[in-house]
Design a protein around this motif. Structure first.
Motif, short mmCIF file in Angstrom:
data_model
loop_
_atom_site.label_atom_id
_atom_site.label_comp_id
_atom_site.label_asym_id
_atom_site.label_seq_id
_atom_site.Cartn_x
_atom_site.Cartn_y
_atom_site.Cartn_z
N ASN A 120 0.85 -1.18 0.00
CA ASN A 120 0.00 0.00 0.00
C ASN A 120 0.89 1.23 0.00
O ASN A 120 1.59 1.50 0.97
CB ASN A 120 -0.91 -0.01 1.23
N THR A 164 -2.91 6.34 -2.42
CA THR A 164 -3.67 6.37 -3.67
C THR A 164 -2.81 7.07 -4.71
O THR A 164 -2.93 8.27 -4.96
CB THR A 164 -5.01 7.11 -3.48
N VAL A 203 -1.33 1.19 -9.75
CA VAL A 203 -1.49 0.06 -8.82
C VAL A 203 -0.12 -0.57 -8.57
O VAL A 203 0.51 -1.08 -9.50
CB VAL A 203 -2.46 -1.00 -9.39
#
Length: 684
Positions: free
Chosen positions: A195, A198, A265
């Motif tokens: 992670n 974003t 991603v």
């Protein structure tokens, strides 16, 4: 006729091998001179242990998420794949089989070529020919190859188990259940992506081999992979971060100009996990987690279950299986959580984060470094102290923040050899030194903590556990441990390269008397444990009352096993042995005739045990009597509702030891006590 007498023995005290024979027989009758795969119980007696079963029917895959590059039509016999880790290239050997997403056909690797470290890709040639069209990139491949050495974390009963492999490969197998009383099913192992916020493209019209991005949590490292508009790119150099933005050098070059704010991603992290010297620390706890947002304010999120795993690139894993790289700390070994702060060892330095922020190591925000004169070998949070174990000394850290943290010396003569042996047991801390097992306990001393070597009563067995390898170049010894709360029991295991499962050893230490620091010991054999974790060490967020569960890996076959489960070692019978001291029945100079034994058990099912009468220390010139079998399938006087078993014995000698042996797949049972009927002969 000789007068028949009875010797009653209650089974307690565990394994004792450092007491003179006559003293043990007269004063420690309930102890054992051999106690293997039996466990001393808090309720009294010796219980045949449970075995282990597969926690998940599927093995942990060796490769992470491998994806196709380009498009392919039916009939193709070569595919370029990407997202490889350093050792993956060498593992794509001829004969390896795989399947491709959207196809059920099994393909076999015939050769590989054109490996490219810059794009982390390789061409795989295979047979038979492709039987489906792959009209776009990023179809996933699944190879029939599995990890051997990896670390396991039992996150919680509701969530499941996470494993951490070399180079930071992380997989999860989740528990699936509907509600109370319903069965749990476990799927295979899913690849976990890192992670990094974003992340998005920062500005339209970009071309070439550099890319401006925004929304980052940390600066990407060389080797990190990401997907943008169906193309996988690899970061070519470690970068710096300005607020949440960075410029990435990438390979291959951009295939087309992305739009502003196109999503990125992240597919993998090029972390590194070392196994040779056990330099991975696993810490789990329930605590309030905080996240740093773009405006640099700290906002509390939901209560998360966090697991910190160290290595070249340490990371934190939350209960939703999101990975957060800790970019400001590298080459760490051990980790723990104390006073709302995450602590890492780094050689002889102790590095800690800012309070309430696992990912912030800015000194201005309350992070810092504390130096010690010795290499740190383990960390353990204990009530109001953080215990820092070093190779030859032990310290504790007290205080609540960087402003008032201070260290105090506990011992300058004792150290810890393995962080993985450190566990809390009934308020004390047990750990392995180069001399054996020690307890760190509250005392009236100035420091408030005292150290007691507790394993001298099994010194021979401890020496076997600590025995060095023959060839340190090709072998290594690795230790792991768990604490089983409902049994008040500590287990420590030795992993030795090249030793089979059947010959792998460990030690059980049970605290059967909560009022003293004395431990009752026994031996384990048949558990090859490379890494283990359990719900008592991890976090159980289930409101359901559940039994203890522990998982482990054996560093060999790719499976995760559930410990203390089932009646066999994954299908192999459990061999368990209990040998009493050599009883001389009041006078060692008179011969005795042994006549009968009565065994009192607590049964969890059928009971079967073989009893050998061993005379006069098993001397070679003494004829030993034949074995007898007692139990619900053995001799007479058998009753499963009142499990008391009686059998005739024969034998004549000055001393006798009874050896109870079990080698079956029956449920565990407890030998609580027994009586021996005998008669004393005239002096001759």
């Amino acid at each position: 006729m000789d007068r028949i007498e009875t010797l009653p023995v209650g089974c307690s005290g565990g394994l004792v091998t450092n007491v003179p024979s006559l003293l043990q027989a007269s004063q420690l009758q309930g102890t054992a001179i051999d106690l293997e795969n039996f466990e001393p119980t808090v309720e009294g007696g010796y219980r045949r242990i449970n075995g282990y079963t597969k926690w998940n029917a599927q093995r942990v895959p060796f490769f992470g998420a491998l994806y196709t590059v380009g498009t392919y039509s039916i009939g193709a016999t070569a595919i370029t794949i990407t997202n490889l880790f350093p050792d993956d290239y060498n593992q794509l050997t001829n004969g390896l089989t795989f399947t491709v997403e959207s196809s059920s056909t099994t393909y076999t690797v015939t050769s590989t070529s054109s490996s490219n470290l810059n794009t982390r890709s390789i061409i795989v040639n295979f047979t038979p020919a492709l039987d489906v069209n792959l009209p776009a990139a990023n179809y996933r491949l699944y190879f029939n190859k599995y990890l051997d050495k990896f670390f396991t974390v039992y996150v919680s009963y509701n969530e499941g188990v996470v494993v951490v492999g070399p180079y930071g490969k992380v997989f999860v197998s989740k528990n699936n259940y509907v509600g109370a009383g319903l069965p749990i099913s476990r799927d295979g192992w899913d690849w976990i992506l890192i992670n990094n916020g974003t992340t998005e493209v920062d500005g339209a019209g970009q071309t070439g081999s550099s890319l401006d991005v925004k929304g980052l949590r940390y600066a990407p490292f060389r080797g990190d992979n990401f997907r943008l508009n169906s193309v996988v790119y690899t970061v070519q150099a470690s970068t710096t971060l300005s607020n949440d933005t960075s410029t990435l050098t990438i390979s291959p070059s951009l295939s087309s100009s992305p739009s502003d704010s196109d999503p990125i991603v992240w597919l993998s992290s090029y972390g590194y996990t070392s196994f040779v010297d056990g330099t991975v620390g696993i810490q789990t706890s329930k605590r309030q987690a905080f996240t740093k947002y773009k405006n640099n304010l700290l906002f509390p999120t939901e209560s998360l279950y966090r697991t910190a795993v160290t290595g070249n690139r340490p990371f934190v894993l939350d209960r939703d299986f999101r990975i957060y790289i800790i970019a400001d700390v590298v080459d760490t070994k051990y980790t723990t959580y104390f006073k709302n702060t995450l602590f890492f060892s780094q050689g002889s330095n102790l590095v800690f984060s800012a309070p309430y922020n696992d990912l912030n190591f800015n000194v201005a925000d309350g992070a810092g470094v504390i130096s010690f004169p010795d290499e740190i070998t383990g960390l353990k949070s204990l009530r109001d102290s953080l215990i820092i174990f070093c190779k030859a000394s032990i310290y504790r850290l007290v205080g609540s923040s960087a402003e008032d943290f201070r260290t105090e010396l506990i011992s300058s003569a004792v150290g810890c050899i393995s962080n993985n042996t450190i566990k809390e047991i009934n308020g004390d801390v047990i750990f392995m030194t180069d001399s054996g097992l020690c307890l760190l306990s509250d005392t009236e001393k100035t420091s408030g903590l005292g150290i007691n070597l507790v394993s001298d009563k099994i010194k021979t067995e401890i020496n076997s556990l600590l025995a060095p390898v023959v060839d340190p170049i090709t072998q290594f010894v690795y230790y792991s441990s768990i604490y089983i709360k409902n049994k008040n029991q500590y287990r420590v295991f030795q992993f030795k390269e090249g030793v089979t499962d059947a010959n792998s050893i460990g030690i059980i230490a049970s605290k059967v008397d909560r009022e003293t620091s004395d431990l009752a010991f026994s031996k384990l054999k048949g558990f090859k444990v490379f890494s283990c974790d359990n719900l008592d060490d991890a976090t159980n967020n289930s409101s359901l009352p559940i039994p203890h569960q522990a998982v482990f890996t054996n560093g060999t076959d790719g499976w995760v096993y559930q410990m203390d489960s089932g009646n066999t070692f994954d299908g192999t019978n459990i061999t368990a042995t209990y040998s009493t001291p050599y009883y001389f029945f009041n006078d060692p100079k008179f011969r005795k005739t042994i006549r009968k034994v009565t065994v009192y058990t607590e049964a969890e099912g059928a009971v079967t045990t073989t009893i050998d009468t061993v005379l006069d220390y098993n001397k070679s010139d003494i004829i030993q009597p034949s074995s007898v079998v007692v139990g619900t399938t053995g001799t007479t006087y058998s009753d499963t509702t009142t499990p008391v078993f009686t059998a005739p014995l024969i034998g004549n000698g000055y001393s006798v030891s009874l050896k109870f042996t079990s080698n079956t797949d029956i449920p565990p049972y407890v030998i609580q006590s027994f009586t021996v009927e005998y008669s004393t002969n005239d002096r001759r």
